[in-house]
Design a protein around this motif. Sequence first.
Motif, mmCIF file in Angstrom:
data_model
loop_
_atom_site.group_PDB
_atom_site.id
_atom_site.type_symbol
_atom_site.label_atom_id
_atom_site.label_comp_id
_atom_site.label_asym_id
_atom_site.label_seq_id
_atom_site.Cartn_x
_atom_site.Cartn_y
_atom_site.Cartn_z
ATOM 1 N N LEU A 113 0.767 -1.292 0.708
ATOM 2 C CA LEU A 113 -0.384 0.315 -0.537
ATOM 3 C C LEU A 113 0.567 1.702 0.312
ATOM 4 O O LEU A 113 2.087 1.722 0.868
ATOM 5 C CB LEU A 113 -1.226 -0.073 1.418
ATOM 6 N N ASP A 114 0.614 2.629 -1.358
ATOM 7 C CA ASP A 114 1.019 4.095 -0.882
ATOM 8 C C ASP A 114 0.210 4.529 0.296
ATOM 9 O O ASP A 114 -1.023 3.889 0.587
ATOM 10 C CB ASP A 114 0.973 4.185 -2.062
ATOM 11 N N VAL A 115 0.918 5.400 0.898
ATOM 12 C CA VAL A 115 0.422 6.017 1.971
ATOM 13 C C VAL A 115 -1.281 6.476 1.189
ATOM 14 O O VAL A 115 -1.793 6.785 1.765
ATOM 15 C CB VAL A 115 1.130 6.244 2.771
ATOM 16 N N GLU A 116 -0.095 7.746 -0.012
ATOM 17 C CA GLU A 116 -0.784 8.934 0.022
ATOM 18 C C GLU A 116 -1.586 8.281 -1.007
ATOM 19 O O GLU A 116 -1.653 8.380 -2.439
ATOM 20 C CB GLU A 116 0.228 10.339 -0.325
ATOM 21 N N MET A 117 -3.313 8.191 -1.011
ATOM 22 C CA MET A 117 -3.815 8.315 -1.821
ATOM 23 C C MET A 117 -5.170 8.566 -2.076
ATOM 24 O O MET A 117 -5.637 9.197 -0.951
ATOM 25 C CB MET A 117 -4.052 6.470 -2.373
ATOM 26 N N PRO A 118 -6.201 9.167 -3.142
ATOM 27 C CA PRO A 118 -7.437 9.689 -2.544
ATOM 28 C C PRO A 118 -8.167 8.433 -2.350
ATOM 29 O O PRO A 118 -8.089 7.951 -2.676
ATOM 30 C CB PRO A 118 -7.571 10.278 -4.484
ATOM 31 N N GLY A 119 -8.971 9.164 -1.776
ATOM 32 C CA GLY A 119 -11.117 7.774 -0.854
ATOM 33 C C GLY A 119 -10.138 8.148 0.324
ATOM 34 O O GLY A 119 -10.646 8.430 1.201
ATOM 35 N N MET A 120 -9.337 6.815 0.108
ATOM 36 C CA MET A 120 -8.584 6.364 1.447
ATOM 37 C C MET A 120 -7.004 6.437 1.112
ATOM 38 O O MET A 120 -6.823 5.205 0.745
ATOM 39 C CB MET A 120 -9.675 5.110 1.575
ATOM 40 N N ASP A 121 -6.489 6.447 2.412
ATOM 41 C CA ASP A 121 -5.242 6.320 2.887
ATOM 42 C C ASP A 121 -4.861 5.276 2.659
ATOM 43 O O ASP A 121 -5.588 4.051 3.475
ATOM 44 C CB ASP A 121 -4.695 7.591 3.325
ATOM 45 N N GLY A 122 -3.403 4.934 3.065
ATOM 46 C CA GLY A 122 -2.802 3.173 2.705
ATOM 47 C C GLY A 122 -2.414 3.093 3.864
ATOM 48 O O GLY A 122 -3.564 1.308 4.690
ATOM 49 N N LEU A 123 -2.908 3.877 5.018
ATOM 50 C CA LEU A 123 -2.707 3.464 6.733
ATOM 51 C C LEU A 123 -3.990 3.137 6.703
ATOM 52 O O LEU A 123 -4.473 2.270 8.119
ATOM 53 C CB LEU A 123 -2.179 4.723 7.763
ATOM 54 N N THR A 124 -5.126 3.865 6.656
ATOM 55 C CA THR A 124 -6.569 3.535 6.713
ATOM 56 C C THR A 124 -7.122 2.306 5.987
ATOM 57 O O THR A 124 -7.472 1.418 7.347
ATOM 58 C CB THR A 124 -7.269 4.889 6.805
ATOM 59 N N ALA A 125 -6.176 1.879 5.100
ATOM 60 C CA ALA A 125 -6.909 1.017 4.009
ATOM 61 C C ALA A 125 -5.667 -0.870 4.868
ATOM 62 O O ALA A 125 -6.657 -1.688 5.385
ATOM 63 C CB ALA A 125 -6.863 1.236 2.940
ATOM 64 N N ALA A 126 -4.740 -0.223 5.843
ATOM 65 C CA ALA A 126 -3.947 -1.443 6.408
ATOM 66 C C ALA A 126 -5.007 -2.006 7.657
ATOM 67 O O ALA A 126 -5.170 -2.834 8.125
ATOM 68 C CB ALA A 126 -2.696 -0.648 6.840
ATOM 69 N N GLU A 127 -5.570 -0.521 8.373
ATOM 70 C CA GLU A 127 -6.284 -1.157 9.409
ATOM 71 C C GLU A 127 -7.611 -2.334 9.199
ATOM 72 O O GLU A 127 -7.712 -2.696 9.775
ATOM 73 C CB GLU A 127 -6.741 0.143 10.140
ATOM 74 N N LYS A 128 -7.449 -0.822 8.439
ATOM 75 C CA LYS A 128 -9.054 -2.000 7.970
ATOM 76 C C LYS A 128 -8.723 -3.554 6.799
ATOM 77 O O LYS A 128 -9.717 -3.894 7.347
ATOM 78 C CB LYS A 128 -10.174 -1.293 7.329
ATOM 79 N N LEU A 129 -7.716 -3.715 6.331
ATOM 80 C CA LEU A 129 -7.549 -4.818 5.653
ATOM 81 C C LEU A 129 -7.192 -6.134 6.719
ATOM 82 O O LEU A 129 -7.755 -7.461 6.940
ATOM 83 C CB LEU A 129 -6.252 -4.267 4.555
ATOM 84 N N HIS A 130 -6.574 -5.695 8.243
ATOM 85 C CA HIS A 130 -6.805 -6.841 9.107
ATOM 86 C C HIS A 130 -8.201 -7.369 9.498
ATOM 87 O O HIS A 130 -8.180 -8.363 9.583
ATOM 88 C CB HIS A 130 -5.755 -6.675 10.321
#
Length: 132
Positions: free
Chosen positions: A57-74
């Motif tokens: 995951l890249d950190v800076e992305m539109p919509g949902m950033d990578g760090l937020t996505a990482a938390e939800k992926l788990h």
Amino acid sequence: MPSMTIRILLVDDQPAIRRGLRMSLGLETDLHIVGEAGDGLEALKAARDLKPDVVILDVEMPGMDGLTAAEKLHQITPASAVVILSLHDSLVTRARAQAAEAVFVAKHEGVGALIAAIRRAARGTNLSRRLV
């Protein structure tokens, strides 16, 4: 001993970055790109469908950033490990990545560091149960 293949989902909002990563990682016999996404929301859907071993995951992305996505992926795919790949190499970003149970790699560290991080992250998943 049979070899293990690490199944990877690439997530970056820049198609050229994804293309470069696909080419570089594709040279490794144990790494297999199973999908790509352009933002965090696409990443969650793709991870749910593809169940990759590692999500990059890249950190800076539109919509949902990578760090937020990482938390939800788990929550969505608990067996998938996460590698954060970012230009934003700061103590705050590294701490957030660690809090999200992700391995952090700065883009300036190069593809060798990324490959090592992918393999290290994959060892932490249940990949050892799946031999290819």
